[in-house]
Design an enzyme around this catalytic site. Sequence first.
Site, PDB file in Angstrom:
ATOM      1  N   CYS A  91       0.813  -1.203   0.000  1.00  0.00           N
ATOM      2  CA  CYS A  91       0.000   0.000   0.000  1.00  0.00           C
ATOM      3  C   CYS A  91       0.853   1.263   0.000  1.00  0.00           C
ATOM      4  O   CYS A  91       0.328   2.361   0.021  1.00  0.00           O
ATOM      5  CB  CYS A  91      -0.902   0.011   1.224  1.00  0.00           C
ATOM      6  N   VAL A  92       2.178   1.115   0.006  1.00  0.00           N
ATOM      7  CA  VAL A  92       3.013   2.310   0.029  1.00  0.00           C
ATOM      8  C   VAL A  92       3.061   2.901  -1.370  1.00  0.00           C
ATOM      9  O   VAL A  92       3.332   2.187  -2.331  1.00  0.00           O
ATOM     10  CB  VAL A  92       4.448   1.977   0.503  1.00  0.00           C
TER      11      VAL A  92
END
Lengths: 426, 134
Positions: free
Chosen positions: A242-243
């Site tokens: 999710c980065v």
Amino acid sequence: MKLEVGYIDITDIQFSDKASLQDGVLYVDRDAITAMILEDERIRAVELDIAKPGESVRITPVKDVIEPRVKVEGPGEIFPGVLSKVQTVGSGRTHVLRGAAVVTTGKIVGFQEGIIDMTGLGAEYTPFSKTFNLVANFTPVDGLTAHDYENALRLAGLKMAKALGELGREVEPNEVKTYEHLPVMQGAEKYPELPRVGYVQMLQSQGLMHDTYVYGVDMKQSLTTMISPTEVLDGAIISGNCVSACDKNTTYHHLNNPVIHDLFEAHGKTLNFAAMIITNENVYLADKERSSDWTAKLVEYLDLDGVIISQEGFGNPDTDLIMNCKKIEAVGTRTVIITDEYAGRDGTSQSLADADASADAVVTGGNANQVVVLPKLDKVIGTLDYVDKIAGGFENNLQEDGSIVVELQAITGATNELGFNRLSAR
Amino acid sequence: MSLKEGAALDKLITNNPLAAKDFADRCAVEYADVSLRDILVRVRDYVHKGHKLLTHPLSGSIKPGETPYKSILVSAAPGQGLDLPSLRIIEDSIVTCDKFPIKYPHIPEHVLADFQEVDRTLIAGALYKHSSSK
């Protein structure tokens, strides 16, 4: 492998005393879902909320988005090797709650990722402003490591999606589509006149909040391999990353991979969708060499005429992308690559961190550095505490009138490299 | 990465104190309290001396200018001459780094700790996977 997918259109989502799915309305039993999540002792508390298209709601920091699905017929269950035993999925029948999504949020680390606005300018940039979202905000028990927290949150999101999907088991779908992926020789015999086209999907595989799992296997531990695209539609690939929210594939993206969908649409008409290859994006340069060698070997072995390569993420995957492209072109197969750009706020900088002359057919998901101002919205699910520490946020970017200034990279799915986004030059 | 007794350990060039501490027994750690860009430049210096780049300098998705930390592995000993692919990658990485302005001049301690942990896991994933092979 033949998979029937029944799409049940969701037109509303509400909390209710009893979970059910009636006439397109998804009724969620909040207490039952909460109890299910809290079975995991690593999670101390969970807040459930609902966000509908058009509402003045901002969800942040988003960790994953998952579409509810259920296996109705055929071997295996949804999210094999993660929520259920390892068994090959991708055949039989699957029901999809189309238009519904589970969104997970939580503070895993102090810098945070991912905004979904349900209205306003931000909503134009994320596909999840158009879904009826059940949002879960998780609080871990004290002292839980970031790794355990990430794992607990990821599994909880998948369980929620599975529980909601189960409500669609007996419901008559609004639309049924059939996806068939033939064995290599059968496909060649059936469509001798059509070009044999493959899809190479690159999967992010680097570390905490940068991982992808295939049948439960951490993709950084795998060599390049093959998968039936119908397996992907049944949740064989899940997101643990999710980065840099704009160009990461959520689990929802994998389940609805538009490259797969479009290749199936064209299959038997203008091309033969002959094979799907999945490969990783590791930190070690030797891994990048090995994995891209392997990709080119498989492409040659399968005798493909053309290949679409999709990237995931920024920076070092540019190197994997170019290695894949160059080596596949070198075995005589033409490529089209799908990427996104970090071309600076004015769009004039070099877009990728790597390049090669053989990468002469490129589709871009947009410039992740593009700056947008998101208006103040009435309600925040999650927290704005981290908005200036998300990728694409700036220090003190929360302005006095409540609006926030961010680069597109802060918005979940904004420049997605599967093409599952709303940006276009048209 | 070899742990064989007597074998030279690959070099970890880092400004991340957590990685420096955790990988001290697996790498020849060269820690310096410098900027992320300075780490890239130090790695380029090693590449100029003939060392080979082992991990990608743009590991992870947290951009330069967001995380202050970077850990990069280079080969233990210089090879025969300059490794051109290594040079190209480190040069392109420095160009990319310069595209990203420093976004957060003031990062709270607990966020610094999180940035250190993510940088550490990126290298850990590489190191542990390669504990028995080159």
